[in-house]
Design a protein around this motif. Structure first.
Motif, PDB file in Angstrom:
ATOM      1  N   TYR A  77       4.470  10.218  23.157  1.00  0.00           N
ATOM      2  CA  TYR A  77       3.980  10.846  24.389  1.00  0.00           C
ATOM      3  C   TYR A  77       2.618  10.344  24.838  1.00  0.00           C
ATOM      4  CZ  TYR A  77       2.076  13.522  20.436  1.00  0.00           C
ATOM      5  OH  TYR A  77       1.506  13.870  19.249  1.00  0.00           O
ATOM      6  N   CYS A  78       1.889   9.691  23.948  1.00  0.00           N
ATOM      7  CA  CYS A  78       0.457   9.510  24.188  1.00  0.00           C
ATOM      8  C   CYS A  78       0.097   8.150  24.772  1.00  0.00           C
ATOM      9  CB  CYS A  78      -0.283   9.732  22.875  1.00  0.00           C
ATOM     10  SG  CYS A  78      -2.078   9.666  23.077  1.00  0.00           S
ATOM     11  N   GLN A 115     -13.784  13.691  20.248  1.00  0.00           N
ATOM     12  CA  GLN A 115     -12.340  13.450  20.175  1.00  0.00           C
ATOM     13  C   GLN A 115     -12.037  11.966  20.277  1.00  0.00           C
ATOM     14  OE1 GLN A 115      -9.039  14.340  23.212  1.00  0.00           O
ATOM     15  NE2 GLN A 115      -9.009  16.118  21.884  1.00  0.00           N
ATOM     16  N   GLY A 116     -10.998  11.553  19.575  1.00  0.00           N
ATOM     17  CA  GLY A 116     -10.615  10.155  19.668  1.00  0.00           C
ATOM     18  C   GLY A 116      -9.248   9.899  19.099  1.00  0.00           C
ATOM     19  N   GLY A 148      -7.806  13.680  14.304  1.00  0.00           N
ATOM     20  CA  GLY A 148      -6.506  13.505  13.674  1.00  0.00           C
ATOM     21  C   GLY A 148      -6.425  13.842  12.202  1.00  0.00           C
ATOM     22  N   LEU A 168      -6.750  20.192  15.854  1.00  0.00           N
ATOM     23  CA  LEU A 168      -5.609  19.358  15.469  1.00  0.00           C
ATOM     24  C   LEU A 168      -4.350  20.098  15.909  1.00  0.00           C
ATOM     25  CD1 LEU A 168      -4.961  16.732  13.648  1.00  0.00           C
ATOM     26  CD2 LEU A 168      -4.338  18.394  11.902  1.00  0.00           C
ATOM     27  N   ARG A 169      -3.913  19.818  17.114  1.00  0.00           N
ATOM     28  CA  ARG A 169      -2.702  20.493  17.571  1.00  0.00           C
ATOM     29  C   ARG A 169      -1.547  20.162  16.628  1.00  0.00           C
ATOM     30  NH1 ARG A 169      -2.300  19.516  24.041  1.00  0.00           N
ATOM     31  NH2 ARG A 169      -4.178  20.648  24.689  1.00  0.00           N
ATOM     32  N   GLU A 171       1.448  20.270  17.552  1.00  0.00           N
ATOM     33  CA  GLU A 171       2.365  19.626  18.519  1.00  0.00           C
ATOM     34  C   GLU A 171       3.731  20.303  18.585  1.00  0.00           C
ATOM     35  OE1 GLU A 171       0.530  17.851  20.278  1.00  0.00           O
ATOM     36  OE2 GLU A 171      -0.836  16.658  19.044  1.00  0.00           O
ATOM     37  N   ARG A 191       0.882  17.138   8.781  1.00  0.00           N
ATOM     38  CA  ARG A 191       0.031  17.739   9.818  1.00  0.00           C
ATOM     39  C   ARG A 191      -0.295  19.190   9.453  1.00  0.00           C
ATOM     40  NH1 ARG A 191      -1.842  14.920  14.273  1.00  0.00           N
ATOM     41  NH2 ARG A 191      -2.503  16.241  15.981  1.00  0.00           N
ATOM     42  N   MET A 210       1.953  20.966  23.360  1.00  0.00           N
ATOM     43  CA  MET A 210       2.128  20.604  24.771  1.00  0.00           C
ATOM     44  C   MET A 210       3.319  21.414  25.267  1.00  0.00           C
ATOM     45  SD  MET A 210       1.829  16.475  24.524  1.00  0.00           S
ATOM     46  CE  MET A 210       2.791  16.367  23.030  1.00  0.00           C
ATOM     47  N   PRO A 240       0.200  21.471  29.545  1.00  0.00           N
ATOM     48  CA  PRO A 240       1.507  20.901  29.885  1.00  0.00           C
ATOM     49  C   PRO A 240       1.617  19.459  29.387  1.00  0.00           C
ATOM     50  CG  PRO A 240       0.072  20.864  31.792  1.00  0.00           C
ATOM     51  CD  PRO A 240      -0.666  21.618  30.715  1.00  0.00           C
ATOM     52  N   PHE A 241       2.804  19.065  28.980  1.00  0.00           N
ATOM     53  CA  PHE A 241       3.070  17.648  28.730  1.00  0.00           C
ATOM     54  C   PHE A 241       3.076  16.935  30.080  1.00  0.00           C
ATOM     55  CE2 PHE A 241       6.470  14.510  29.264  1.00  0.00           C
ATOM     56  CZ  PHE A 241       5.914  13.463  28.534  1.00  0.00           C
ATOM     57  N   ILE A 242       2.391  15.799  30.142  1.00  0.00           N
ATOM     58  CA  ILE A 242       2.387  14.998  31.374  1.00  0.00           C
ATOM     59  C   ILE A 242       2.760  13.568  30.989  1.00  0.00           C
ATOM     60  CG2 ILE A 242       1.013  14.204  33.359  1.00  0.00           C
ATOM     61  CD1 ILE A 242      -0.950  16.513  32.797  1.00  0.00           C
ATOM     62  N   LEU A 316      -4.626   9.860  28.147  1.00  0.00           N
ATOM     63  CA  LEU A 316      -3.524  10.304  27.307  1.00  0.00           C
ATOM     64  C   LEU A 316      -2.279  10.457  28.162  1.00  0.00           C
ATOM     65  CD1 LEU A 316      -5.437  13.130  25.416  1.00  0.00           C
ATOM     66  CD2 LEU A 316      -5.222  10.729  24.766  1.00  0.00           C
ATOM     67  N   TYR A 317      -2.503  10.735  29.472  1.00  0.00           N
ATOM     68  CA  TYR A 317      -1.406  10.961  30.411  1.00  0.00           C
ATOM     69  C   TYR A 317      -1.879  10.519  31.785  1.00  0.00           C
ATOM     70  CZ  TYR A 317      -4.404  15.092  30.561  1.00  0.00           C
ATOM     71  OH  TYR A 317      -5.483  15.925  30.617  1.00  0.00           O
TER      72      TYR A 317
HETATM   73  N1  SAH Z   1      -5.887  11.781  17.782  1.00  0.00           N
HETATM   74  C1  SAH Z   1      -6.240  13.181  17.793  1.00  0.00           C
HETATM   75  C2  SAH Z   1      -6.568  13.641  19.193  1.00  0.00           C
HETATM   76  C3  SAH Z   1      -5.364  13.577  20.052  1.00  0.00           C
HETATM   77  S1  SAH Z   1      -5.579  13.744  21.768  1.00  0.00           S
HETATM   78  C4  SAH Z   1      -5.125  13.979  17.181  1.00  0.00           C
HETATM   79  O1  SAH Z   1      -4.100  13.404  16.839  1.00  0.00           O
HETATM   80  O2  SAH Z   1      -5.269  15.164  17.007  1.00  0.00           O
HETATM   81  C5  SAH Z   1      -5.485  15.484  21.948  1.00  0.00           C
HETATM   82  C6  SAH Z   1      -4.169  16.075  22.397  1.00  0.00           C
HETATM   83  O3  SAH Z   1      -3.754  15.543  23.639  1.00  0.00           O
HETATM   84  C7  SAH Z   1      -2.985  15.822  21.506  1.00  0.00           C
HETATM   85  O4  SAH Z   1      -2.998  16.661  20.386  1.00  0.00           O
HETATM   86  C8  SAH Z   1      -1.798  16.082  22.436  1.00  0.00           C
HETATM   87  O5  SAH Z   1      -1.302  17.406  22.282  1.00  0.00           O
HETATM   88  C9  SAH Z   1      -2.418  15.899  23.828  1.00  0.00           C
HETATM   89  N2  SAH Z   1      -1.684  14.857  24.559  1.00  0.00           N
HETATM   90  C10 SAH Z   1      -1.421  13.587  24.176  1.00  0.00           C
HETATM   91  N3  SAH Z   1      -0.621  12.971  25.077  1.00  0.00           N
HETATM   92  C11 SAH Z   1      -0.369  13.870  26.056  1.00  0.00           C
HETATM   93  C12 SAH Z   1       0.425  13.854  27.242  1.00  0.00           C
HETATM   94  N4  SAH Z   1       1.122  12.782  27.597  1.00  0.00           N
HETATM   95  N5  SAH Z   1       0.450  14.972  28.005  1.00  0.00           N
HETATM   96  C13 SAH Z   1      -0.248  16.068  27.661  1.00  0.00           C
HETATM   97  N6  SAH Z   1      -0.982  16.150  26.541  1.00  0.00           N
HETATM   98  C14 SAH Z   1      -1.060  15.060  25.742  1.00  0.00           C
END
Ligand code: SAH
Length: 359
Positions: A77-78, A115-116, A148, A168-169, A171, A191, A210, A240-242, A316-317
């Motif tokens: 997704y990222c 964050q990274g 992460g 740390l989501r 997910e 995780r 998300m 939201p997922f984007i 990220l999106y």
């Molecule tokens: N590398 C770190 C930070 C991730 S970025 C980690 O793994 O925890 C932070 C958050 O952005 C992620 O946990 C994810 O839930 C969200 N994210 C990533 N891609 C996304 C997308 N396409 N749409 C919405 N949220 C997204």
């Protein structure tokens, strides 16, 4: 949305949740599938009341510093996944990171979130150095890491250097769903292990999901809510997922605003004391997304403190907001829009208030 869940059935589950009782899966299903606009409004009101009682009409701000978009992982997704050859990669220097904190401090930020991507360049030693420097220069600020999955020993070193919080989501808490979102090198078990390590080391810990990620269903959301109830995180990130155009999920549907707001309310009711951000992703899919997030029960926003020339690279999106605006400008706009809905953006670390500390 018309649905078959009767008013009575819905109300019983809503009352159970509002009175802090444990819900079984059928009750969660009723709440998740019984959503309509009136019921969403009811939950939002209850969630807001609860948040106001515990935290007041305050919005806590976190200065987000996106310090690297290199990543060794390949989450489907990222936008900064390692296989995205179109991403223009960058790393901030230690000085740049400290300058972001300095600028943020002047603006009233008392929490910095680093964050990274999972960037091997930023090994434990470098992270410890950076955290140590921020801790020394800003003793009154909270330091949050969002970098992460690491070993427990690393989390321990960061804590000792002065980090207070970690995002740390998870997910998704559903194994099959996790597999749809991640390549085989990554596992849900690891995780979750990380989240447990963080909690046991005394971090204020953030999990999250998300909304509308590909493969998400009522069943997987029920797993998420049950997982959150068990973990009792201090923070929960929900946006939201984007889709991002350079990922395998480019054609997937974006998560829905209304469902995201509803989940914010549910999580507030489940974990009354939780610190709950109205995320940038929520602000991206709707111009009033973050304000609506607050009205649904959120109490945190995370404006961007990253230098302007790198913001458009931490994608990220697609269509991420405020990539071209200065932090000060965003903050003024935020103060005004939160003021309009009756909330005040405060200069405060905004720590988690545990149940025993409530007045
Ligand atoms: N590398 C770190 C930070 C991730 S970025 C980690 O793994 O925890 C932070 C958050 O952005 C992620 O946990 C994810 O839930 C969200 N994210 C990533 N891609 C996304 C997308 N396409 N749409 C919405 N949220 C997204």
């Amino acid at each position: 949305m018309e649905n078959k869940i009767s008013e009575e059935e819905f109300q019983v589950c809503f009352q159970e949740l509002s009175s802090g009782r444990h819900l079984n899966r059928n009750q969660w299903r009723t709440l998740l599938e019984g959503r309509n606009s009136e019921r969403a409004e009811l939950l939002a009101q209850k969630a807001s009341e609860l948040r106001d009682r515990i935290y007041g009409k305050k919005i806590f701000i976190r200065g987000l510093i996106e310090f690297t978009n290199y990543c060794k992982n390949d989450c489907y997704y990222c936008g900064i996944r390692k296989s995205n050859k179109n991403a223009s990669r960058y790393r901030l220097t230690e000085d740049q990171i400290l300058n972001c904190c300095r600028a943020g401090y002047e603006l009233g930020f008392r929490t910095f979130v680093l964050q990274g991507g999972e960037d091997p360049y930023f090994n434990d030693e470098r992270i410890v150095r950076i955290v140590g420097k921020i801790r020394k220069e800003f003793p009154d600020c909270a330091i949050t890491l969002s970098i992460g999955e690491k070993e427990r020993a690393s989390y321990q070193l960061f804590k000792k250097a002065g980090a207070d919080r970690y995002l740390l989501r998870h997910e998704t808490a559903n194994e099959a769903h996790y597999r749809k979102l991640h390549p085989k090198e990554l596992s849900l078990a690891h995780r979750i292990q990380c989240l447990e390590d963080l909690k046991s080391l005394g971090y204020q810990t953030g999990a999250g999901i998300m909304v509308g990620s590909p493969g998400q269903t009522t069943e997987t959301l029920m797993d998420d809510l049950e997982f959150l109830e068990k973990l009792q995180p201090e923070m929960v990130g929900i946006g939201p997922f984007i889709p991002h155009h350079d990922t395998p999920f480019r054609e997937k549907k974006q998560g829905e605003l209304e469902q995201t707001l509803y989940l914010l309310s549910l999580v507030r009711l489940l974990l009354p004391n939780v610190l709950l951000p109205a995320t940038t992703a929520l602000g991206t899919i709707d111009p009033r997304g973050r304000e609506r997030g607050v009205l649904a029960g959120a109490n945190v926003v995370m404006p961007n403190l990253s230098p302007e020339n790198v913001r458009e690279k931490y994608l990220l999106y697609d269509n991420k907001i405020h990539t071209g605006k200065e932090a000060a400008e965003c903050l003024d706009a935020l103060r005004a829009s939160m003021g309009e809905i009756g909330y005040e953006v405060v200069v405060d670390r905004g720590d988690y208030i545990s149940k025993t500390e409530e007045v």
